[in-house]
Design a protein around this motif. Structure first.
Motif, PDB file in Angstrom:
ATOM      1  N   ASP A 119       0.819  -1.213   0.000  1.00 30.26           N
ATOM      2  CA  ASP A 119       0.000   0.000   0.000  1.00 30.26           C
ATOM      3  C   ASP A 119       0.849   1.258   0.000  1.00 30.26           C
ATOM      4  O   ASP A 119       0.349   2.351   0.280  1.00 30.26           O
ATOM      5  CB  ASP A 119      -0.917   0.019   1.235  1.00 30.26           C
ATOM      6  CG  ASP A 119      -1.908  -1.129   1.218  1.00 30.26           C
ATOM      7  OD1 ASP A 119      -2.370  -1.473   0.111  1.00 30.26           O
ATOM      8  OD2 ASP A 119      -2.194  -1.679   2.295  1.00 30.26           O
ATOM      9  N   GLY A 120       2.121   1.120  -0.335  1.00 26.38           N
ATOM     10  CA  GLY A 120       3.040   2.243  -0.241  1.00 26.38           C
ATOM     11  C   GLY A 120       3.154   3.068  -1.504  1.00 26.38           C
ATOM     12  O   GLY A 120       2.424   2.873  -2.479  1.00 26.38           O
ATOM     13  N   VAL A 121       4.086   3.980  -1.489  1.00 21.19           N
ATOM     14  CA  VAL A 121       4.339   4.874  -2.610  1.00 21.19           C
ATOM     15  C   VAL A 121       5.020   4.102  -3.738  1.00 21.19           C
ATOM     16  O   VAL A 121       5.970   3.354  -3.509  1.00 21.19           O
ATOM     17  CB  VAL A 121       5.252   6.040  -2.157  1.00 21.19           C
ATOM     18  CG1 VAL A 121       5.632   6.916  -3.338  1.00 21.19           C
ATOM     19  CG2 VAL A 121       4.575   6.854  -1.074  1.00 21.19           C
ATOM     20  N   ILE A 122       4.515   4.271  -4.949  1.00 16.29           N
ATOM     21  CA  ILE A 122       5.134   3.681  -6.130  1.00 16.29           C
ATOM     22  C   ILE A 122       5.981   4.767  -6.772  1.00 16.29           C
ATOM     23  O   ILE A 122       5.499   5.855  -7.049  1.00 16.29           O
ATOM     24  CB  ILE A 122       4.086   3.160  -7.123  1.00 16.29           C
ATOM     25  CG1 ILE A 122       3.260   2.053  -6.480  1.00 16.29           C
ATOM     26  CG2 ILE A 122       4.764   2.654  -8.397  1.00 16.29           C
ATOM     27  CD1 ILE A 122       2.109   1.567  -7.332  1.00 16.29           C
ATOM     28  N   SER A 123       7.245   4.450  -6.995  1.00 17.90           N
ATOM     29  CA  SER A 123       8.167   5.397  -7.622  1.00 17.90           C
ATOM     30  C   SER A 123       8.366   5.024  -9.082  1.00 17.90           C
ATOM     31  O   SER A 123       8.634   3.862  -9.390  1.00 17.90           O
ATOM     32  CB  SER A 123       9.525   5.386  -6.916  1.00 17.90           C
ATOM     33  OG  SER A 123       9.389   5.763  -5.582  1.00 17.90           O
ATOM     34  N   TYR A 124       8.217   6.005  -9.944  1.00 14.46           N
ATOM     35  CA  TYR A 124       8.466   5.812 -11.365  1.00 14.46           C
ATOM     36  C   TYR A 124       9.684   6.633 -11.756  1.00 14.46           C
ATOM     37  O   TYR A 124      10.022   7.617 -11.108  1.00 14.46           O
ATOM     38  CB  TYR A 124       7.266   6.272 -12.202  1.00 14.46           C
ATOM     39  CG  TYR A 124       6.059   5.391 -12.027  1.00 14.46           C
ATOM     40  CD1 TYR A 124       5.872   4.287 -12.838  1.00 14.46           C
ATOM     41  CD2 TYR A 124       5.117   5.662 -11.040  1.00 14.46           C
ATOM     42  CE1 TYR A 124       4.765   3.458 -12.674  1.00 14.46           C
ATOM     43  CE2 TYR A 124       4.007   4.846 -10.871  1.00 14.46           C
ATOM     44  CZ  TYR A 124       3.845   3.756 -11.685  1.00 14.46           C
ATOM     45  OH  TYR A 124       2.758   2.945 -11.520  1.00 14.46           O
ATOM     46  N   GLY A 125      10.310   6.248 -12.833  1.00 16.80           N
ATOM     47  CA  GLY A 125      11.458   7.003 -13.289  1.00 16.80           C
ATOM     48  C   GLY A 125      11.921   6.511 -14.646  1.00 16.80           C
ATOM     49  O   GLY A 125      11.263   5.720 -15.305  1.00 16.80           O
ATOM     50  N   TYR A 126      13.089   6.979 -15.030  1.00 15.62           N
ATOM     51  CA  TYR A 126      13.614   6.655 -16.344  1.00 15.62           C
ATOM     52  C   TYR A 126      14.356   5.323 -16.350  1.00 15.62           C
ATOM     53  O   TYR A 126      15.011   4.949 -15.396  1.00 15.62           O
ATOM     54  CB  TYR A 126      14.534   7.769 -16.856  1.00 15.62           C
ATOM     55  CG  TYR A 126      15.765   7.970 -15.996  1.00 15.62           C
ATOM     56  CD1 TYR A 126      16.897   7.207 -16.205  1.00 15.62           C
ATOM     57  CD2 TYR A 126      15.792   8.912 -14.979  1.00 15.62           C
ATOM     58  CE1 TYR A 126      18.032   7.374 -15.415  1.00 15.62           C
ATOM     59  CE2 TYR A 126      16.905   9.094 -14.191  1.00 15.62           C
ATOM     60  CZ  TYR A 126      18.026   8.316 -14.418  1.00 15.62           C
ATOM     61  OH  TYR A 126      19.130   8.479 -13.637  1.00 15.62           O
ATOM     62  N   LYS A 127      14.193   4.633 -17.444  1.00 13.37           N
ATOM     63  CA  LYS A 127      14.995   3.473 -17.808  1.00 13.37           C
ATOM     64  C   LYS A 127      15.214   3.653 -19.309  1.00 13.37           C
ATOM     65  O   LYS A 127      14.691   4.595 -19.909  1.00 13.37           O
ATOM     66  CB  LYS A 127      14.270   2.165 -17.482  1.00 13.37           C
ATOM     67  CG  LYS A 127      14.064   1.972 -15.971  1.00 13.37           C
ATOM     68  CD  LYS A 127      13.462   0.633 -15.644  1.00 13.37           C
ATOM     69  CE  LYS A 127      13.266   0.499 -14.127  1.00 13.37           C
ATOM     70  NZ  LYS A 127      12.818  -0.841 -13.759  1.00 13.37           N
ATOM     71  N   PHE A 128      15.975   2.789 -19.920  1.00 15.52           N
ATOM     72  CA  PHE A 128      16.251   2.937 -21.343  1.00 15.52           C
ATOM     73  C   PHE A 128      16.000   1.618 -22.057  1.00 15.52           C
ATOM     74  O   PHE A 128      16.117   0.539 -21.467  1.00 15.52           O
ATOM     75  CB  PHE A 128      17.699   3.363 -21.582  1.00 15.52           C
ATOM     76  CG  PHE A 128      17.926   4.831 -21.315  1.00 15.52           C
ATOM     77  CD1 PHE A 128      17.991   5.734 -22.359  1.00 15.52           C
ATOM     78  CD2 PHE A 128      18.043   5.304 -20.025  1.00 15.52           C
ATOM     79  CE1 PHE A 128      18.184   7.093 -22.118  1.00 15.52           C
ATOM     80  CE2 PHE A 128      18.242   6.655 -19.772  1.00 15.52           C
ATOM     81  CZ  PHE A 128      18.304   7.537 -20.828  1.00 15.52           C
TER      82      PHE A 128
END
Length: 132
Positions: A119-128
């Motif tokens: 139920d926590g924070v989902i972190s998104y970011g860059y990948k290639f």
């Protein structure tokens, strides 16, 4: 709580690949800097939004990851040289790890980085990913 604050503080870098450029010597950096490490000038730094395109400078296949990434193994991590000249480290996704070559063209994609519990924070970011 500290991790959530850190995620929000770095959101521009994660979602837009915002770096910095020294207006004195022209070098570009990621993540952003306030002082140029080459010419040591402060105040001559401006933000730059990178295109998200580049090439594989070098890479490694991770087969024995930490417990946080066991479900993703094996996976590739690369140093990406962006078109603008800055280098950064990122995971390669949507790519056959047995068919990666130094110099392959890549482009940035957004993916889930981590999840802090069910139920926590989902972190998104860059990948290639490799584009051929």
């Amino acid at each position: 709580m500290t991790d959530t604050v850190r995620v929000w503080r770095h959101i521009q870098q994660r979602y837009n690949l915002i770096g910095s450029k020294c207006t004195n010597c022209g070098r570009v950096f990621f993540p952003p800097r306030v002082i140029c490490p080459d010419c040591r000038r402060k105040g001559n730094i401006e933000d730059i939004k990178f295109s998200g395109k580049g090439k594989i400078y070098t890479y490694s296949i991770v087969r024995s990851p930490s417990s946080d990434f066991k479900m993703e193994a094996p996976y590739a991590v690369a140093i990406i040289e962006l078109e603008e000249g800055a280098k950064l480290t990122a995971q390669l996704v949507d790519t056959d790890i047995d068919n990666i070559n130094i110099g392959d063209p890549v482009e940035m994609v957004f993916r889930k980085i981590s999840e802090d519990g069910p139920d926590g924070v989902i972190s998104y970011g860059y990948k290639f990913k490799v584009v051929k």
